[in-house]
Design a protein around this motif. Structure first.
Motif, PDB file in Angstrom:
ATOM      1  N   GLN A 212       0.822  -1.201   0.000  1.00 52.06           N
ATOM      2  CA  GLN A 212       0.000   0.000   0.000  1.00 52.06           C
ATOM      3  C   GLN A 212       0.861   1.258   0.000  1.00 52.06           C
ATOM      4  O   GLN A 212       0.591   2.214  -0.725  1.00 52.06           O
ATOM      5  N   ALA A 213       1.921   1.261   0.803  1.00 48.57           N
ATOM      6  CA  ALA A 213       2.788   2.434   0.870  1.00 48.57           C
ATOM      7  C   ALA A 213       3.502   2.666  -0.452  1.00 48.57           C
ATOM      8  O   ALA A 213       3.663   3.814  -0.883  1.00 48.57           O
ATOM      9  N   ILE A 214       3.922   1.593  -1.126  1.00 50.16           N
ATOM     10  CA  ILE A 214       4.610   1.748  -2.406  1.00 50.16           C
ATOM     11  C   ILE A 214       3.667   2.337  -3.446  1.00 50.16           C
ATOM     12  O   ILE A 214       4.066   3.148  -4.285  1.00 50.16           O
ATOM     13  N   THR A 215       2.382   1.990  -3.380  1.00 45.73           N
ATOM     14  CA  THR A 215       1.404   2.543  -4.312  1.00 45.73           C
ATOM     15  C   THR A 215       1.369   4.066  -4.233  1.00 45.73           C
ATOM     16  O   THR A 215       1.204   4.764  -5.246  1.00 45.73           O
ATOM     17  N   LEU A 216       1.570   4.602  -3.031  1.00 45.16           N
ATOM     18  CA  LEU A 216       1.553   6.057  -2.852  1.00 45.16           C
ATOM     19  C   LEU A 216       2.755   6.724  -3.505  1.00 45.16           C
ATOM     20  O   LEU A 216       2.728   7.923  -3.790  1.00 45.16           O
ATOM     21  N   LEU A 217       3.819   5.963  -3.744  1.00 43.56           N
ATOM     22  CA  LEU A 217       5.024   6.503  -4.380  1.00 43.56           C
ATOM     23  C   LEU A 217       4.999   6.337  -5.899  1.00 43.56           C
ATOM     24  O   LEU A 217       6.001   6.579  -6.557  1.00 43.56           O
ATOM     25  N   LYS A 218       3.875   5.978  -6.476  1.00 48.05           N
ATOM     26  CA  LYS A 218       3.797   5.502  -7.854  1.00 48.05           C
ATOM     27  C   LYS A 218       4.534   6.385  -8.858  1.00 48.05           C
ATOM     28  O   LYS A 218       5.255   5.883  -9.722  1.00 48.05           O
ATOM     29  N   SER A 219       4.378   7.697  -8.778  1.00 47.46           N
ATOM     30  CA  SER A 219       4.955   8.571  -9.791  1.00 47.46           C
ATOM     31  C   SER A 219       6.478   8.584  -9.759  1.00 47.46           C
ATOM     32  O   SER A 219       7.114   9.034 -10.709  1.00 47.46           O
ATOM     33  N   ARG A 220       7.078   8.073  -8.668  1.00 50.57           N
ATOM     34  CA  ARG A 220       8.531   8.062  -8.569  1.00 50.57           C
ATOM     35  C   ARG A 220       9.106   6.646  -8.577  1.00 50.57           C
ATOM     36  O   ARG A 220      10.301   6.456  -8.386  1.00 50.57           O
ATOM     37  N   VAL A 221       8.255   5.653  -8.784  1.00 48.96           N
ATOM     38  CA  VAL A 221       8.713   4.262  -8.832  1.00 48.96           C
ATOM     39  C   VAL A 221       8.746   3.811 -10.292  1.00 48.96           C
ATOM     40  O   VAL A 221       7.784   4.006 -11.040  1.00 48.96           O
ATOM     41  N   LEU A 222       9.837   3.188 -10.700  1.00 48.14           N
ATOM     42  CA  LEU A 222      10.004   2.813 -12.102  1.00 48.14           C
ATOM     43  C   LEU A 222       9.023   1.712 -12.511  1.00 48.14           C
ATOM     44  O   LEU A 222       8.639   0.873 -11.704  1.00 48.14           O
ATOM     45  N   PRO A 223       8.607   1.721 -13.786  1.00 52.41           N
ATOM     46  CA  PRO A 223       7.565   0.804 -14.248  1.00 52.41           C
ATOM     47  C   PRO A 223       7.872  -0.678 -14.065  1.00 52.41           C
ATOM     48  O   PRO A 223       6.956  -1.458 -13.812  1.00 52.41           O
ATOM     49  N   THR A 224       9.126  -1.105 -14.217  1.00 54.09           N
ATOM     50  CA  THR A 224       9.425  -2.519 -14.012  1.00 54.09           C
ATOM     51  C   THR A 224       9.096  -2.929 -12.587  1.00 54.09           C
ATOM     52  O   THR A 224       8.523  -3.997 -12.344  1.00 54.09           O
ATOM     53  N   THR A 225       9.428  -2.072 -11.624  1.00 55.29           N
ATOM     54  CA  THR A 225       9.109  -2.351 -10.222  1.00 55.29           C
ATOM     55  C   THR A 225       7.607  -2.401 -10.022  1.00 55.29           C
ATOM     56  O   THR A 225       7.091  -3.298  -9.338  1.00 55.29           O
ATOM     57  N   ARG A 226       6.884  -1.475 -10.627  1.00 52.77           N
ATOM     58  CA  ARG A 226       5.414  -1.490 -10.489  1.00 52.77           C
ATOM     59  C   ARG A 226       4.814  -2.750 -11.082  1.00 52.77           C
ATOM     60  O   ARG A 226       3.882  -3.325 -10.534  1.00 52.77           O
ATOM     61  N   ALA A 227       5.346  -3.193 -12.222  1.00 53.40           N
ATOM     62  CA  ALA A 227       4.834  -4.418 -12.847  1.00 53.40           C
ATOM     63  C   ALA A 227       5.106  -5.625 -11.963  1.00 53.40           C
ATOM     64  O   ALA A 227       4.246  -6.514 -11.840  1.00 53.40           O
ATOM     65  N   LEU A 228       6.274  -5.681 -11.320  1.00 50.00           N
ATOM     66  CA  LEU A 228       6.573  -6.788 -10.413  1.00 50.00           C
ATOM     67  C   LEU A 228       5.671  -6.750  -9.183  1.00 50.00           C
ATOM     68  O   LEU A 228       5.250  -7.803  -8.687  1.00 50.00           O
ATOM     69  N   LEU A 229       5.367  -5.566  -8.695  1.00 50.98           N
ATOM     70  CA  LEU A 229       4.476  -5.456  -7.533  1.00 50.98           C
ATOM     71  C   LEU A 229       3.104  -6.033  -7.829  1.00 50.98           C
ATOM     72  O   LEU A 229       2.477  -6.643  -6.952  1.00 50.98           O
ATOM     73  N   LYS A 230       2.640  -5.864  -9.068  1.00 51.67           N
ATOM     74  CA  LYS A 230       1.344  -6.420  -9.435  1.00 51.67           C
ATOM     75  C   LYS A 230       1.347  -7.945  -9.363  1.00 51.67           C
ATOM     76  O   LYS A 230       0.305  -8.562  -9.149  1.00 51.67           O
TER      77      LYS A 230
END
Length: 234
Positions: A212-230
Motif C-alpha cells: 500500500q505504501a509503495i502505491t503512494l510513491l507511484k509517480s517516482r517508482v520505475l515501471p518494471t518495479t510497479r509491474a513486479l508489484l502487481k
C-alpha cells in the motif's frame, strides 16, 4: 516528460526461458564509431571510474526465449546519450532487477542523483546491466542478479530467487529489464547495515514498504518495479 510516464512494454516470461548468443554486428560506419568515442570521453570526464566492459544486447525477445550478443558498454552509453546515435545503433541492452522481500516488506532503493540512468527514481533492488565479467560467452541471469545484490546492497548469504517473471522495455532507451523476486529472512535493519557498510553508491537511500505504501510513491517508482508489484497482489 517524466520517464515513468513514457511507454514501457511488458512481456510475460515463461519459467523455462532459454537464452542463446550470437556474434555482434560489425560496426563499419566510421562516423558512428567516432560519435561513440566522443560520448565516451565526454562522460569519463564526469565519471572517471566508468569501465568499458561487455554487456548483453537483445536481438529477439519472446515469452520463452531470448537471443542476443555481447558488445562494448560504450556503445550502449552512446545510445542513451545521443538520439542520433540511438537511431543508428538500435541496441536493446539487457538488465536484471528484482523485488527484495524481507520480513518487514519490500526494499526499494533511490537511484543516486549522479546516476547515469534515471537518477532520483525509486526501484526494486538490485538492478544492473547483464555483463560479461570474466570473459564468459554464456548468460547466467541469476548469478548476475546475485552479484548485483552483493555490489549494490552489500547483501550475501542464503536467499531465494524466483524468475525472471517478466520483461519491461523502455521505448526511449531501449533498455530491457528482466524482473525477479528475491526473498530473504534477514531483517531490513540488517539489510540497511550491510548496504551502508559494504555496498557501492548506486543508491543514496533505502526504504522498506508494504504494498500500500509503495502505491503512494507511484509517480517516482520505475515501471518494471510497479509491474513486479502487481505479481504480488493476490
Amino acid at each position: 516528460m517524466n520517464p515513468t510516464e513514457q511507454n514501457w512494454h511488458l512481456t510475460p516470461l515463461s519459467a523455462d526461458l532459454s537464452i542463446t548468443c550470437h556474434s555482434a554486428p560489425a560496426l563499419l560506419d566510421t562516423a558512428v564509431e567516432q560519435g561513440i568515442e566522443a560520448v565516451w570521453q565526454q562522460t569519463l570526464q564526469k565519471h572517471p571510474r566508468l569501465y568499458n566492459g561487455r554487456v548483453f544486447c537483445l536481438s529477439e525477445l519472446r515469452e520463452s526465449s531470448l537471443s542476443g550478443f555481447w558488445c562494448e558498454y560504450r556503445w550502449v552509453l552512446a545510445q542513451m546519450r545521443s538520439p542520433e546515435l540511438a537511431t543508428r545503433l538500435n541496441l536493446r541492452s539487457l538488465a536484471v532487477t528484482a523485488l527484495l522481500i524481507c520480513p518487514e516488506g519490500i526494499v526499494l532503493g533511490r537511484r543516486h542523483p549522479d546516476s547515469l540512468y534515471l537518477p532520483g527514481f525509486w526501484q526494486g533492488v538490485p538492478a544492473g546491466s547483464v555483463e560479461s565479467r570474466l570473459g564468459n560467452e554464456g548468460v547466467d541471469l541469476k548469478t548476475q542478479l546475485l552479484t548485483e545484490l552483493e555490489e549494490e546492497i552489500g547483501l550475501t548469504g542464503e536467499v531465494s530467487v524466483t524468475g525472471p517473471l517478466l520483461a519491461c522495455e523502455h521505448d526511449t532507451t531501449r533498455i530491457v529489464d528482466l524482473g525477479f523476486t528475491i526473498h530473504t529472512n534477514q531483517s531490513f535493519a540488517a539489510i540497511e547495515t550491510a548496504w551502508r557498510c559494504n555496498a557501492n553508491d548506486e543508491y543514496d537511500m533505502l526504504e522498506c514498504h508494504d504494498l500500500q505504501a509503495i502505491t503512494l510513491l507511484k509517480s517516482r517508482v520505475l515501471p518494471t518495479t510497479r509491474a513486479l508489484l502487481k505479481q504480488l497482489v493476490p
